[in-house]
Design a protein around this motif. Sequence first.
Motif, PDB file in Angstrom:
ATOM      1  N   ASN A   4      42.195  55.940  54.054  1.00 19.43           N
ATOM      2  CA  ASN A   4      43.280  55.885  53.070  1.00 19.43           C
ATOM      3  C   ASN A   4      43.886  54.499  52.891  1.00 19.43           C
ATOM      4  O   ASN A   4      44.953  54.358  52.307  1.00 19.43           O
ATOM      5  CB  ASN A   4      44.383  56.888  53.431  1.00 19.43           C
ATOM      6  N   HIS A   5      43.174  53.445  53.371  1.00 21.56           N
ATOM      7  CA  HIS A   5      43.709  52.082  53.243  1.00 21.56           C
ATOM      8  C   HIS A   5      42.574  51.097  52.999  1.00 21.56           C
ATOM      9  O   HIS A   5      42.205  50.344  53.870  1.00 21.56           O
ATOM     10  CB  HIS A   5      44.478  51.722  54.517  1.00 21.56           C
ATOM     11  N   ALA A  32      53.057  51.687  56.212  1.00 21.30           N
ATOM     12  CA  ALA A  32      53.458  52.676  57.209  1.00 21.30           C
ATOM     13  C   ALA A  32      53.333  54.098  56.663  1.00 21.30           C
ATOM     14  O   ALA A  32      52.971  55.026  57.407  1.00 21.30           O
ATOM     15  CB  ALA A  32      54.888  52.407  57.667  1.00 21.30           C
ATOM     16  N   ALA A  33      53.626  54.279  55.382  1.00 24.41           N
ATOM     17  CA  ALA A  33      53.508  55.619  54.795  1.00 24.41           C
ATOM     18  C   ALA A  33      52.070  56.121  54.881  1.00 24.41           C
ATOM     19  O   ALA A  33      51.823  57.306  55.166  1.00 24.41           O
ATOM     20  CB  ALA A  33      53.992  55.594  53.347  1.00 24.41           C
ATOM     21  N   ARG A  34      51.113  55.226  54.647  1.00 19.95           N
ATOM     22  CA  ARG A  34      49.713  55.629  54.739  1.00 19.95           C
ATOM     23  C   ARG A  34      49.316  55.928  56.189  1.00 19.95           C
ATOM     24  O   ARG A  34      48.611  56.901  56.466  1.00 19.95           O
ATOM     25  CB  ARG A  34      48.812  54.529  54.157  1.00 19.95           C
ATOM     26  N   VAL A  35      49.773  55.070  57.092  1.00 22.18           N
ATOM     27  CA  VAL A  35      49.439  55.277  58.495  1.00 22.18           C
ATOM     28  C   VAL A  35      50.035  56.587  59.002  1.00 22.18           C
ATOM     29  O   VAL A  35      49.376  57.365  59.709  1.00 22.18           O
ATOM     30  CB  VAL A  35      49.924  54.082  59.336  1.00 22.18           C
ATOM     31  N   ASN A  36      51.269  56.853  58.628  1.00 19.39           N
ATOM     32  CA  ASN A  36      51.905  58.095  59.070  1.00 19.39           C
ATOM     33  C   ASN A  36      51.261  59.330  58.430  1.00 19.39           C
ATOM     34  O   ASN A  36      51.202  60.404  59.042  1.00 19.39           O
ATOM     35  CB  ASN A  36      53.397  58.058  58.770  1.00 19.39           C
ATOM     36  N   GLU A  37      50.791  59.160  57.223  1.00 18.03           N
ATOM     37  CA  GLU A  37      50.067  60.248  56.562  1.00 18.03           C
ATOM     38  C   GLU A  37      48.855  60.672  57.376  1.00 18.03           C
ATOM     39  O   GLU A  37      48.514  61.859  57.466  1.00 18.03           O
ATOM     40  CB  GLU A  37      49.650  59.771  55.173  1.00 18.03           C
ATOM     41  N   CYS A  38      48.202  59.690  57.988  1.00 18.68           N
ATOM     42  CA  CYS A  38      46.994  59.974  58.765  1.00 18.68           C
ATOM     43  C   CYS A  38      47.286  60.258  60.231  1.00 18.68           C
ATOM     44  O   CYS A  38      46.720  61.183  60.821  1.00 18.68           O
ATOM     45  CB  CYS A  38      46.023  58.798  58.650  1.00 18.68           C
ATOM     46  N   LEU A  39      48.188  59.464  60.830  1.00 19.42           N
ATOM     47  CA  LEU A  39      48.377  59.515  62.281  1.00 19.42           C
ATOM     48  C   LEU A  39      49.695  60.136  62.720  1.00 19.42           C
ATOM     49  O   LEU A  39      49.855  60.474  63.893  1.00 19.42           O
ATOM     50  CB  LEU A  39      48.293  58.103  62.869  1.00 19.42           C
ATOM     51  N   ALA A  40      50.661  60.254  61.790  1.00 22.79           N
ATOM     52  CA  ALA A  40      51.983  60.808  62.119  1.00 22.79           C
ATOM     53  C   ALA A  40      52.644  60.030  63.263  1.00 22.79           C
ATOM     54  O   ALA A  40      53.249  60.624  64.162  1.00 22.79           O
ATOM     55  CB  ALA A  40      51.880  62.288  62.470  1.00 22.79           C
ATOM     56  N   GLN A  77      54.507  67.199  67.577  1.00 22.15           N
ATOM     57  CA  GLN A  77      54.430  67.624  66.183  1.00 22.15           C
ATOM     58  C   GLN A  77      53.165  67.119  65.483  1.00 22.15           C
ATOM     59  O   GLN A  77      52.998  67.352  64.286  1.00 22.15           O
ATOM     60  CB  GLN A  77      55.670  67.133  65.423  1.00 22.15           C
ATOM     61  N   ARG A  78      52.290  66.458  66.196  1.00 24.98           N
ATOM     62  CA  ARG A  78      51.050  65.974  65.609  1.00 24.98           C
ATOM     63  C   ARG A  78      49.947  66.998  65.801  1.00 24.98           C
ATOM     64  O   ARG A  78      49.928  67.748  66.785  1.00 24.98           O
ATOM     65  CB  ARG A  78      50.639  64.646  66.267  1.00 24.98           C
ATOM     66  N   SER A  79      49.008  66.972  64.870  1.00 27.30           N
ATOM     67  CA  SER A  79      47.870  67.869  64.977  1.00 27.30           C
ATOM     68  C   SER A  79      46.897  67.336  66.039  1.00 27.30           C
ATOM     69  O   SER A  79      46.955  66.173  66.445  1.00 27.30           O
ATOM     70  CB  SER A  79      47.147  67.977  63.642  1.00 27.30           C
ATOM     71  N   ALA A  80      45.986  68.199  66.460  1.00 28.55           N
ATOM     72  CA  ALA A  80      44.969  67.767  67.416  1.00 28.55           C
ATOM     73  C   ALA A  80      44.120  66.643  66.837  1.00 28.55           C
ATOM     74  O   ALA A  80      43.732  65.700  67.551  1.00 28.55           O
ATOM     75  CB  ALA A  80      44.095  68.963  67.804  1.00 28.55           C
ATOM     76  N   GLU A  81      43.841  66.711  65.543  1.00 26.63           N
ATOM     77  CA  GLU A  81      43.052  65.664  64.899  1.00 26.63           C
ATOM     78  C   GLU A  81      43.807  64.334  64.905  1.00 26.63           C
ATOM     79  O   GLU A  81      43.216  63.276  65.158  1.00 26.63           O
ATOM     80  CB  GLU A  81      42.719  66.070  63.464  1.00 26.63           C
ATOM     81  N   GLN A  82      45.095  64.366  64.618  1.00 29.78           N
ATOM     82  CA  GLN A  82      45.890  63.142  64.634  1.00 29.78           C
ATOM     83  C   GLN A  82      45.949  62.534  66.034  1.00 29.78           C
ATOM     84  O   GLN A  82      45.827  61.320  66.207  1.00 29.78           O
ATOM     85  CB  GLN A  82      47.293  63.433  64.108  1.00 29.78           C
TER      86      GLN A  82
END
Length: 457
Positions: free
Chosen positions: A211-212, A238-246, A253-258
């Motif tokens: 996404n970057h 940062a918005a893009r990074v948080n979109e992917c990595l939170a 609160q992060r997913s297993a994938e993140q």
Amino acid sequence: MRTRMHRGALALAAMTCLTACGGSDDVRGPAASAKDETPPHITACPAGVPATVTCYGGQDSQGAYYMIAKPANWSGILVMHAHGGPDLGAPSMERAQEDLTRWSIMPRAGYAWAGSTYRQGGVEVRAAAEDTERLRGIFREHVGKPTRTILHGQSWGAGVAAKGAEMFTRETVGERPYDGVLLTSGVLAGGTRSYDFRTDIRVVYQYLCQNHPRPNEPQYALNLGLPAGVTMSNAAIAARVNECLALDKPAAQRSAEQKLKIDTLVKVIKIPESAIQSHINWGTRHFQDISANRTGGASPFGNVGAVYTGSTDDAALNAGVLRYSADPAAYAKFAQDTDPTGKIPVPVVSTKWISDPTAFVELDAYFLQVMTRGGSADRLVQTFTTTGTHSYISDPTYPTLMNALLQWIEQGRKPTAASIASACAGQEAQFGAGCAFATDYYPQALETRVPARARPQ
């Protein structure tokens, strides 16, 4: 407090400097124009500076702002400060004031301090060194004649100081501009090596997140940072990074994938989670400044030949990341501006927090190699600390290093990590706790932290 013996040494230095260190009628370089510079004006000192200090402010003929602090009990020692960053925006007096606040330990210890914002933002080392040297001339012409001048570089500014100490010497300036060099938390492997891992984080992040840039956006070579003319704020990145990595959320609160993607970046790039965002920012906007404004539109960075390890599937990672070759002309131009040669003619003392996530401790191992190749290894003493931050280690650390450097200059007593660690305890009564020198630590080679890669010949 400064010992009686050290005060005597300073007094002796002051007397001998009248003949040995005095200025020449043949002063050249940026400092030579000081008589034509507008004199600095007395101004209010920023926060943290003692009331007994007189502060001066001004803007030099090239547009750089600066601050000067001269204590009432001035020891005769001047510390010329080269700040880190670098900032990408236009220079401002606020930046100079912030630097003096952070480094108020120097006037508190009895040293005069002078710091330039540099004439411009962006990654240009030689220009920053010139601006620092110009300010040295302004101090000498309009504030006072120091008995000794120490060039202090912090973070990226350590690279500025290392380059400035090579550029401005008795042979090139007509007088000895700097008696010693203090390098703290330094980016010391030059631009062509210090930033390789930011190419790596861009390509590994893109492999993981895509996404970057996004697939539906114009594609570009990631080693450019961004295409020339494209604007992207740190907040947008940062918005893009948080979109992917939170990264802006608690781990729970992060997913297993993140979590897996964060773990991959931490292990492959060898940085803590807390440093991911800042390095992606720098690998975006600072890389754009370099490629668009410094190296003719091409990138000096590449990752051909780099082998990435630490992921759950290194074979897939190495097959899937984008690969780039450094442009030879861009590489040569960037090296000429930023890379040290190791030809520093005066004593150098450095320090680095072992766990520094911004300027890796392995950069210091490379700097020792450079100083060895340049014939200056015997003029370098490296120290390391077990606690601190990248921006600032501790109050007693810096007076300790200054004292060790000055004694080396004045008395010929080359310090060791052990002697510096021992002396630091004596500074804590005046400057507070914070001594944490590691006397038996030696960093590993840079290639153990950042993968080796092909480079232009």
